[in-house]
Write a protein that holds these residues in place. Structure first.
Motif, PDB file in Angstrom:
ATOM      1  N   VAL A   9       0.852  -1.262   0.095  1.00  0.00           N
ATOM      2  CA  VAL A   9      -0.027   0.068  -0.027  1.00  0.00           C
ATOM      3  C   VAL A   9       0.877   1.325   0.031  1.00  0.00           C
ATOM      4  O   VAL A   9       0.770   2.100  -0.881  1.00  0.00           O
ATOM      5  N   ARG A  10       1.743   1.417   0.746  1.00  0.00           N
ATOM      6  CA  ARG A  10       2.802   2.321   0.965  1.00  0.00           C
ATOM      7  C   ARG A  10       3.489   2.623  -0.354  1.00  0.00           C
ATOM      8  O   ARG A  10       3.559   3.785  -0.790  1.00  0.00           O
ATOM      9  N   THR A  11       3.944   1.556  -0.913  1.00  0.00           N
ATOM     10  CA  THR A  11       4.549   1.624  -2.143  1.00  0.00           C
ATOM     11  C   THR A  11       3.826   2.405  -3.188  1.00  0.00           C
ATOM     12  O   THR A  11       4.277   3.185  -4.152  1.00  0.00           O
ATOM     13  N   ALA A  12       2.595   1.854  -3.492  1.00  0.00           N
ATOM     14  CA  ALA A  12       1.574   2.295  -4.206  1.00  0.00           C
ATOM     15  C   ALA A  12       1.404   4.033  -4.223  1.00  0.00           C
ATOM     16  O   ALA A  12       1.664   4.614  -5.102  1.00  0.00           O
ATOM     17  N   PHE A  13       0.931   4.193  -2.902  1.00  0.00           N
ATOM     18  CA  PHE A  13       0.684   5.638  -2.817  1.00  0.00           C
ATOM     19  C   PHE A  13       1.989   6.577  -2.828  1.00  0.00           C
ATOM     20  O   PHE A  13       1.797   7.564  -3.531  1.00  0.00           O
ATOM     21  N   ASN A  14       3.144   6.053  -2.375  1.00  0.00           N
ATOM     22  CA  ASN A  14       4.173   6.758  -2.471  1.00  0.00           C
ATOM     23  C   ASN A  14       4.453   7.312  -3.921  1.00  0.00           C
ATOM     24  O   ASN A  14       5.151   8.314  -4.714  1.00  0.00           O
ATOM     25  N   ALA A  15       4.543   6.083  -4.849  1.00  0.00           N
ATOM     26  CA  ALA A  15       4.541   6.235  -6.264  1.00  0.00           C
ATOM     27  C   ALA A  15       3.890   7.179  -6.936  1.00  0.00           C
ATOM     28  O   ALA A  15       4.413   8.132  -7.813  1.00  0.00           O
ATOM     29  N   SER A  16       2.679   7.128  -6.683  1.00  0.00           N
ATOM     30  CA  SER A  16       1.806   8.194  -7.055  1.00  0.00           C
ATOM     31  C   SER A  16       2.043   9.415  -6.894  1.00  0.00           C
ATOM     32  O   SER A  16       2.130  10.673  -7.409  1.00  0.00           O
ATOM     33  N   LEU A  17       2.302   9.828  -5.392  1.00  0.00           N
ATOM     34  CA  LEU A  17       2.842  11.016  -4.764  1.00  0.00           C
ATOM     35  C   LEU A  17       4.088  11.744  -5.572  1.00  0.00           C
ATOM     36  O   LEU A  17       4.146  12.691  -5.817  1.00  0.00           O
ATOM     37  N   GLN A  18       4.896  10.598  -5.685  1.00  0.00           N
ATOM     38  CA  GLN A  18       6.421  11.179  -6.514  1.00  0.00           C
ATOM     39  C   GLN A  18       6.064  11.670  -7.937  1.00  0.00           C
ATOM     40  O   GLN A  18       6.820  12.415  -8.219  1.00  0.00           O
ATOM     41  N   THR A  19       4.724  11.432  -8.469  1.00  0.00           N
ATOM     42  CA  THR A  19       4.629  12.082  -9.587  1.00  0.00           C
ATOM     43  C   THR A  19       3.846  13.631  -9.680  1.00  0.00           C
ATOM     44  O   THR A  19       3.867  14.281 -10.666  1.00  0.00           O
ATOM     45  N   PHE A  20       3.736  13.942  -8.403  1.00  0.00           N
ATOM     46  CA  PHE A  20       3.255  15.447  -8.363  1.00  0.00           C
ATOM     47  C   PHE A  20       4.303  16.382  -8.541  1.00  0.00           C
ATOM     48  O   PHE A  20       5.541  16.154  -7.822  1.00  0.00           O
ATOM     49  N   THR A  21       4.163  17.502  -9.186  1.00  0.00           N
ATOM     50  CA  THR A  21       4.876  18.528  -9.394  1.00  0.00           C
ATOM     51  C   THR A  21       4.492  19.808  -9.075  1.00  0.00           C
ATOM     52  O   THR A  21       3.569  19.892  -8.517  1.00  0.00           O
ATOM     53  N   VAL A  26       9.589  16.455  -2.681  1.00  0.00           N
ATOM     54  CA  VAL A  26       8.495  15.307  -2.559  1.00  0.00           C
ATOM     55  C   VAL A  26       9.336  14.288  -1.322  1.00  0.00           C
ATOM     56  O   VAL A  26      10.390  13.657  -1.814  1.00  0.00           O
ATOM     57  N   ASN A  27       8.748  14.190  -0.351  1.00  0.00           N
ATOM     58  CA  ASN A  27       9.409  13.189   0.754  1.00  0.00           C
ATOM     59  C   ASN A  27       8.454  12.091   1.111  1.00  0.00           C
ATOM     60  O   ASN A  27       7.172  12.318   1.604  1.00  0.00           O
ATOM     61  N   VAL A  28       8.731  10.954   0.962  1.00  0.00           N
ATOM     62  CA  VAL A  28       7.837   9.806   1.435  1.00  0.00           C
ATOM     63  C   VAL A  28       8.578   8.796   2.290  1.00  0.00           C
ATOM     64  O   VAL A  28       9.964   9.061   2.577  1.00  0.00           O
ATOM     65  N   THR A  29       7.721   8.206   3.190  1.00  0.00           N
ATOM     66  CA  THR A  29       8.417   7.276   4.249  1.00  0.00           C
ATOM     67  C   THR A  29       9.610   6.371   3.643  1.00  0.00           C
ATOM     68  O   THR A  29       9.219   5.886   2.620  1.00  0.00           O
TER      69      THR A  29
END
Length: 137
Positions: A9-21, A26-29
């Protein structure tokens, strides 16, 4: 073993967030990040995960739901309008009904993304955006 694990779950959300410009760094767990004075950034983390059986017996399917939080961190001098604007764009990144495929083959569905009230701490203004999600395994 669960196909909707914390890590998946964390990996999927982190990957989506890292597309945010255009919202700052962008800092993820799981990453090493040190905020820099005056430099905007957003942070993402899995904040809740609940797995509940839907029936009796060892082979009963499970509902899995939880929240992922994105904190929009802006220099306070920019004001609330700027932080709110970025938070609205984060909400738009995770619209109701969005499906996120996990590496395990399971699929999560976003139920809602909602901006929470701002928090001020020193020179920083933080606006949390909470994304509620669910899946079935």
């Amino acid at each position: 073993m669960s196909v909707i694990s914390h890590g998946a779950v964390r990996t999927a959300f982190n990957a989506s967030l890292q597309t945010f410009t255009d919202g700052g760094d962008v800092n993820v767990t799981g990453t090493d990040y040190t905020p820099q004075a005056g430099r905007p950034y957003i942070t993402g983390s899995l904040t809740s995960y609940i797995r509940t059986p839907v029936g009796y017996g060892l082979s009963a399917p499970h509902d899995v739901r939880g929240t992922y939080q994105v904190s929009v961190n802006r220099p306070a001098i920019e004001g609330l309008d700027t932080a709110d604007s970025v938070a609205k764009r984060v909400e738009a990144l995770f619209p109701r009904g969005l499906s996120l495929a996990l590496a395990t083959g399971a699929v999560l569905t976003v139920m809602s993304a909602s901006e929470r009230p701002e928090m001020t701490s020193g020179d920083w203004l933080t606006v949390p955006v909470v994304i509620e999600w669910y899946g079935t395994e």
